[in-house]
Design an enzyme around this catalytic site. Sequence first.
Site, PDB file in Angstrom:
ATOM      1  N   ASP A 219      46.966  28.185  57.908  1.00  0.00           N
ATOM      2  CA  ASP A 219      45.669  28.859  57.748  1.00  0.00           C
ATOM      3  C   ASP A 219      45.648  30.141  58.580  1.00  0.00           C
ATOM      4  OD1 ASP A 219      42.805  29.331  57.405  1.00  0.00           O
ATOM      5  OD2 ASP A 219      42.677  27.256  56.750  1.00  0.00           O
ATOM      6  N   HIS A 242      47.461  32.663  56.823  1.00  0.00           N
ATOM      7  CA  HIS A 242      46.515  33.485  56.072  1.00  0.00           C
ATOM      8  C   HIS A 242      46.193  34.806  56.759  1.00  0.00           C
ATOM      9  CE1 HIS A 242      44.891  29.693  53.788  1.00  0.00           C
ATOM     10  NE2 HIS A 242      46.197  29.837  53.694  1.00  0.00           N
TER      11      HIS A 242
END
Length: 381
Positions: A219, A242
């Site tokens: 993430d 991310h």
Amino acid sequence: MAHKLNSMAMILFLLLASTAKAEPGVFDVTTATYGVKPGPDITQALAKAWNDACASPSASIVVVLSGTYKLREASFKGPCKAPIEIRVQGILHAPTDGSRPTKKDTWVGFEHVNMLSLSGGGTFDGQGALSWSKNDCNKNKNCKSNAINLRFNITNSTVQDIITSLNSKNVHMNVFGCKNVTFQHVNITAPGESVNTDGIHIGHSTAINITDANIGTGDDCVSIGHGSKEITVTKVTCGPGHGISIGSLGKYLNEEPVVGIRVNNCTLRNTQNGLRIKTWPASPSASTASAIHFEDIIMVNVGNPVLIDQKYCPWNQCKKKFHRELRSAILYVAVAYHVADIDLTYNGKKGPLTFQCSNVKPTITRVTKALACATSAGLKK
Ligand SMILES: *[C@@H]1O[C@H](CO)[C@@H](O)[C@H](O)[C@H]1NC(C)=O
Ligand SMILES: *[C@@H]1O[C@H](CO)[C@@H](O)[C@H](O)[C@H]1NC(C)=O
Ligand SMILES: *[C@@H]1O[C@H](CO)[C@@H](O)[C@H](O)[C@H]1NC(C)=O
Ligand SMILES: *[C@@H]1O[C@H](CO)[C@@H](O)[C@H](O)[C@H]1NC(C)=O
Ligand SMILES: *[C@@H]1O[C@H](CO)[C@@H](O)[C@H](O)[C@H]1NC(C)=O
Ligand SMILES: CC(=O)N[C@H]1CO[C@H](CO)[C@@H](O)[C@@H]1O
């Protein structure tokens, strides 16, 4: 002569006495007092060593020597009487039997501690693999949220040289209610496909420095939420994951602003996004982000290098009701973007590279024409 020797001996004695006095007390969990050998559960011994160190009127060190240990949970609570160093050289394993810590969302927590130093080259291994597949908190409001590896609520502290957070069941490090904390040489690792394993999430904190870190997760690498002020992220390498993000902002009413963010000299490699600012649609007026600088960032194989998303709405969570409630609030998007000196090249098959803006009018200087918001914002020559 004898007199001179005497006074020298005296000085030496005083020197020794003063160094002995400055030597911090050492609370080694593997000594007879706490009785831990590598292998077994260290939970009780560590809690006891912490309590002793915290009550010590002079500086102290809690030591976990190298070796592999089981740790069910740890709650390091202050305030303590003097500065404390926690030196973790070993590898600490979180439970994998599905048992939940007392504080359900925290495996290792630091609360109300001032002058803490966490270091030692050790590893906090959350052993999250089994939990990731069961995580549905993005969709299910009543989900059981998994334990965060390390939760910090501390002041005037450092986390450094090298603390590894591995395979957290949830976010790796949560920085909340902190002031003046430096994270240096932290190493955060989880597979790219692990769910919600953000590297470092910051909220309601001031004067936080993250530097020389290596963060690869499933993430966000570093995410900066509301109430964050004076945050510096420098020489951090991200990927997979991310990317670095600010937000998401504006999901709730009365959020505190995000002010003074510097992200520089970072490298993003093999990440889904580069730099993002995410705000929910129809953000309440109180929600602002200002004085944000991204500078000297190298991106290699990055999906969306720069993404300023003012309609952030993952998994269709923007219910109609939510929209209606917020529309009655005054919508005031105070944004001034300045985009300069961007030099990106596209190596994929779906090119050419585009630069899209919606609901944003940036000032653009020294950016390749093809990259600029020529159609939606109007590029002045
Ligand atoms: C920040 O914390 C460090 C200890 O980690 C301390 O030496 C320093 O004085 C603090 N700075 C401020 C501005 O409080
Ligand atoms: C942190 O350090 C600063 C500067 O030394 C001091 O003013 C402040 O009180 C400290 N914070 C806490 C919670 O003790
Ligand atoms: C970071 O952690 C991973 C996983 O434990 C390890 O393989 C790697 O060597 C660590 N890197 C550093 C710089 O400690
Ligand atoms: C954090 O980094 C900034 C910029 O490098 C520096 O000015 C500041 O003193 C640092 N703060 C701490 C607490 O280390
Ligand atoms: C990035 O690092 C280089 C080399 O150390 C330095 O010259 C430059 O000023 C840094 N960039 C920023 C924005 O701090
Ligand atoms: C979540 C949490 O523990 N928050 C605390 C962090 O520290 C500040 C200052 O000590 C407290 O006010 C918060 O309640």
